[in-house]
Design a protein around this motif. Structure first.
Motif, PDB file in Angstrom:
ATOM      1  N   ILE A  44       0.858  -1.188   0.000  1.00 25.60           N
ATOM      2  CA  ILE A  44       0.000   0.000   0.000  1.00 25.60           C
ATOM      3  C   ILE A  44       0.891   1.234   0.000  1.00 25.60           C
ATOM      4  O   ILE A  44       1.704   1.431   0.907  1.00 25.60           O
ATOM      5  CB  ILE A  44      -0.933   0.015   1.228  1.00 25.60           C
ATOM      6  CG1 ILE A  44      -1.826  -1.225   1.232  1.00 25.60           C
ATOM      7  CG2 ILE A  44      -1.784   1.285   1.236  1.00 25.60           C
ATOM      8  CD1 ILE A  44      -2.736  -1.324   2.445  1.00 25.60           C
ATOM      9  N   VAL A  45       0.743   2.069  -1.015  1.00 24.07           N
ATOM     10  CA  VAL A  45       1.492   3.317  -1.109  1.00 24.07           C
ATOM     11  C   VAL A  45       0.551   4.448  -0.710  1.00 24.07           C
ATOM     12  O   VAL A  45      -0.350   4.819  -1.469  1.00 24.07           O
ATOM     13  CB  VAL A  45       2.046   3.532  -2.534  1.00 24.07           C
ATOM     14  CG1 VAL A  45       2.841   4.837  -2.591  1.00 24.07           C
ATOM     15  CG2 VAL A  45       2.914   2.360  -2.949  1.00 24.07           C
ATOM     16  N   GLY A  46       0.734   4.935   0.503  1.00 18.76           N
ATOM     17  CA  GLY A  46      -0.159   5.947   1.071  1.00 18.76           C
ATOM     18  C   GLY A  46      -1.071   5.311   2.097  1.00 18.76           C
ATOM     19  O   GLY A  46      -2.050   4.654   1.734  1.00 18.76           O
TER      20      GLY A  46
ATOM     21  N   ILE B 175      -7.829   6.034   3.651  1.00 15.96           N
ATOM     22  CA  ILE B 175      -8.188   4.992   2.676  1.00 15.96           C
ATOM     23  C   ILE B 175      -7.233   3.811   2.782  1.00 15.96           C
ATOM     24  O   ILE B 175      -7.643   2.657   2.890  1.00 15.96           O
ATOM     25  CB  ILE B 175      -8.186   5.558   1.253  1.00 15.96           C
ATOM     26  CG1 ILE B 175      -9.238   6.660   1.102  1.00 15.96           C
ATOM     27  CG2 ILE B 175      -8.437   4.448   0.233  1.00 15.96           C
ATOM     28  CD1 ILE B 175      -9.133   7.439  -0.191  1.00 15.96           C
ATOM     29  N   GLY B 176      -5.942   4.091   2.747  1.00 16.39           N
ATOM     30  CA  GLY B 176      -4.957   3.018   2.780  1.00 16.39           C
ATOM     31  C   GLY B 176      -5.076   2.145   4.009  1.00 16.39           C
ATOM     32  O   GLY B 176      -4.923   0.917   3.931  1.00 16.39           O
ATOM     33  N   ARG B 177      -5.384   2.747   5.155  1.00 15.32           N
ATOM     34  CA  ARG B 177      -5.515   1.954   6.381  1.00 15.32           C
ATOM     35  C   ARG B 177      -6.733   1.032   6.318  1.00 15.32           C
ATOM     36  O   ARG B 177      -6.691  -0.102   6.798  1.00 15.32           O
ATOM     37  CB  ARG B 177      -5.594   2.864   7.604  1.00 15.32           C
ATOM     38  CG  ARG B 177      -4.287   3.598   7.890  1.00 15.32           C
ATOM     39  CD  ARG B 177      -4.268   4.205   9.272  1.00 15.32           C
ATOM     40  NE  ARG B 177      -5.295   5.206   9.475  1.00 15.32           N
ATOM     41  CZ  ARG B 177      -5.157   6.500   9.210  1.00 15.32           C
ATOM     42  NH1 ARG B 177      -4.027   6.953   8.689  1.00 15.32           N
ATOM     43  NH2 ARG B 177      -6.142   7.364   9.452  1.00 15.32           N
TER      44      ARG B 177
ATOM     45  N   TYR C 215       3.790   1.961   2.765  1.00 12.20           N
ATOM     46  CA  TYR C 215       4.694   3.111   2.780  1.00 12.20           C
ATOM     47  C   TYR C 215       3.883   4.379   2.958  1.00 12.20           C
ATOM     48  O   TYR C 215       2.842   4.572   2.315  1.00 12.20           O
ATOM     49  CB  TYR C 215       5.489   3.219   1.476  1.00 12.20           C
ATOM     50  CG  TYR C 215       6.166   4.565   1.335  1.00 12.20           C
ATOM     51  CD1 TYR C 215       7.297   4.866   2.087  1.00 12.20           C
ATOM     52  CD2 TYR C 215       5.629   5.545   0.508  1.00 12.20           C
ATOM     53  CE1 TYR C 215       7.891   6.119   1.999  1.00 12.20           C
ATOM     54  CE2 TYR C 215       6.236   6.797   0.404  1.00 12.20           C
ATOM     55  CZ  TYR C 215       7.364   7.085   1.157  1.00 12.20           C
ATOM     56  OH  TYR C 215       7.943   8.315   1.075  1.00 12.20           O
ATOM     57  N   ASP C 216       4.361   5.247   3.826  1.00 11.38           N
ATOM     58  CA  ASP C 216       3.781   6.575   3.985  1.00 11.38           C
ATOM     59  C   ASP C 216       4.873   7.499   4.507  1.00 11.38           C
ATOM     60  O   ASP C 216       5.613   7.116   5.420  1.00 11.38           O
ATOM     61  CB  ASP C 216       2.604   6.549   4.971  1.00 11.38           C
ATOM     62  CG  ASP C 216       1.730   7.789   4.854  1.00 11.38           C
ATOM     63  OD1 ASP C 216       0.624   7.688   4.304  1.00 11.38           O
ATOM     64  OD2 ASP C 216       2.176   8.878   5.292  1.00 11.38           O
TER      65      ASP C 216
ATOM     66  N   CYS D 248      -2.246   7.864  -2.628  1.00 14.52           N
ATOM     67  CA  CYS D 248      -1.471   9.041  -2.259  1.00 14.52           C
ATOM     68  C   CYS D 248      -1.647  10.109  -3.330  1.00 14.52           C
ATOM     69  O   CYS D 248      -2.064   9.818  -4.449  1.00 14.52           O
ATOM     70  CB  CYS D 248       0.010   8.663  -2.136  1.00 14.52           C
ATOM     71  SG  CYS D 248       0.719   7.979  -3.647  1.00 14.52           S
ATOM     72  N   PRO D 249      -1.345  11.361  -2.992  1.00 12.45           N
ATOM     73  CA  PRO D 249      -1.402  12.415  -4.007  1.00 12.45           C
ATOM     74  C   PRO D 249      -0.211  12.308  -4.951  1.00 12.45           C
ATOM     75  O   PRO D 249       0.820  11.725  -4.602  1.00 12.45           O
ATOM     76  CB  PRO D 249      -1.337  13.702  -3.174  1.00 12.45           C
ATOM     77  CG  PRO D 249      -0.622  13.303  -1.933  1.00 12.45           C
ATOM     78  CD  PRO D 249      -1.020  11.885  -1.655  1.00 12.45           C
TER      79      PRO D 249
END
Length: 306
Positions: A150-152, A156-158, A174-175, A206-207
Motif C-alpha cells: 500500500i502506497v499511502g 483509505i490506505g488503512r 509506505y507513507d 497518495c497524491p
C-alpha cells in the motif's frame, strides 16, 4: 444570508442531493455549470464568477477561473484531494479550501480491494469472453498468503489494509508520515522501494508528486506479474512504461479508476486486455456520497456563516 453557490461534482449536479437543501433553506442560490458532467474551464468561467461558495469535484480549478471569481470565499471539495486546485492562487485570492476528510474512504477502499480480487481471478476478462460466446479461462491466484503493498497509508490506505488482513494477506505499507498507532497484526511499514519489491499487488492511495511513482525504473524492481491498482490519481503511473510492462508480462494486470481526462480518450493502454477500468467510481456509493456531500455543505456554511 444570500448569494450563489456553484455545484460541480457530477454525482450532485445531475441528480442533486437532499443535503443541498441546507443551502437553499438559508437563502443561497445553487448554480450548476455543467449538470451531470465534468465542467470545462469555459463552463466554470460562465458560472462561478459571482458565486460566494463552490462545492467542487475533481475538475481542474486553475488560476484563470480563480482570478475571475472575485467575491468567492470558499471552495469545498466533496473529497480529500485538492491537487486539482491552484492552491497558491486560491490563497492569494483569499479563498478558503476545505476538504471532506475521510468521507469517501470506505467506498474507495472497498473498490480497491474489489479491483484487486477481480484482477486476481480475471473477472472482467472472463465476463467479456463469455458474453461473446467464447469459453476460456485464465489461471488465477488466491489472496490468502499474498503480500499487498500500500502506497499511502492515510484513511483509505488503512482501511484497505484492514480488509486485506481479514482476507489473510500480509500487508506492507509506505507513507512519508506513518501513523505510529496503526499496527495491526500482519501489517508493517517499510520504505517505498521495499514495498514495491515484495508485493504481489500494489495499490496507490497518495497524491501525485513531481514524478510518477510507477515508471520504467520502479516497475522493473517489482515482482513479475504484479497486480497494480490505482484509485488515487492517474499521474502516479507513467502510461508508456506501464503499457510496456503489461506487454512484457512484468505487470500482470493494471486496474485503474482514475484517468488524465474524464472521460478518457482511447489509448493502447486503456484498450489492453489486462487492464481493468472503472469510471472514477471509488467514492460513488450511496454512503460515501451522503457523507461527502453533507461534510462539504457543512464546510461551506462554516466559512460563510461561521
Amino acid at each position: 444570508m444570500t448569494g450563489k453557490i456553484a455545484v460541480t461534482p457530477r454525482s450532485l449536479s445531475g441528480a442533486g442531493h437532499p443535503a443541498l437543501s441546507l443551502l437553499t433553506k438559508r437563502g443561497y442560490e445553487l448554480v450548476f455549470p455543467a449538470p451531470g458532467k465534468t465542467p470545462s474551464e469555459d463552463d466554470l468561467l460562465r458560472a462561478v464568477p459571482g458565486c460566494v461558495g463552490w462545492l467542487a469535484g475533481v475538475e481542474p480549478i486553475g488560476a484563470r477561473v480563480l482570478r475571475a471569481s472575485e467575491g468567492l470565499r470558499v471552495i469545498s471539495r466533496n473529497g480529500v484531494g485538492v491537487d486539482n486546485i491552484d492552491l497558491p492562487v486560491a490563497a492569494a485570492q483569499g479563498v478558503r479550501v476545505e476538504r471532506a476528510m475521510g468521507a469517501n474512504a470506505r467506498g474507495v477502499a472497498e473498490l480497491a480491494v474489489t479491483l484487486m480480487l477481480s484482477a486476481f481471478r480475471h473477472v472482467p476478462w472472463s465476463d467479456a469472453r463469455l458474453h461473446g460466446g467464447d469459453w476460456q479461462r485464465r489461471l488465477g491466484i488466491e489472496a490468502e498468503g499474498r503480500t499487498l503493498g500500500i502506497v499511502g497509508c492515510g484513511a483509505i490506505g488503512r482501511q484497505v489494509a484492514e480488509i486485506a488482513l481479514a482476507l489473510g494477506m500480509k500487508v506492507v505499507g509506505y507513507d512519508p508520515f506513518p501513523l505510529a498507532g496503526f499496527a495491526p497484526d500482519g501489517f508493517r511499514y517499510a520504505p517505498l522501494a521495499e514495498v514495491l519489491a515484495v508485493a504481489d499487488a500494489v495499490t496507490l492511495h497518495c497524491p501525485p508528486g513531481a514524478e510518477p511513482i510507477l515508471n520504467a525504473a520502479s516497475l522493473a524492481t517489482m515482482k513479475r506479474g504484479v497486480t497494480v491498482i490505482n484509485t488515487a490519481r492517474a499521474e502516479l503511473v507513467e502510461d508508456t512504461a506501464m503499457l510496456a510492462a503489461l506487454d512484457s508480462g512484468q505487470v500482470g494486470v493494471l486496474a485503474t479508476d482514475v484517468f488524465h481526462a474524464e472521460p478518457p480518450a482511447p489509448s493502447a493502454l486503456l484498450a489492453h486486455d489486462r487492464v481493468i477500468l472503472t469510471p472514477h467510481a471509488g467514492g460513488f456509493t450511496e454512503e460515501s456520497v451522503d457523507r461527502a456531500t453533507r461534510t462539504a455543505v457543512e464546510n461551506i456554511l462554516k466559512v460563510l456563516e461561521g
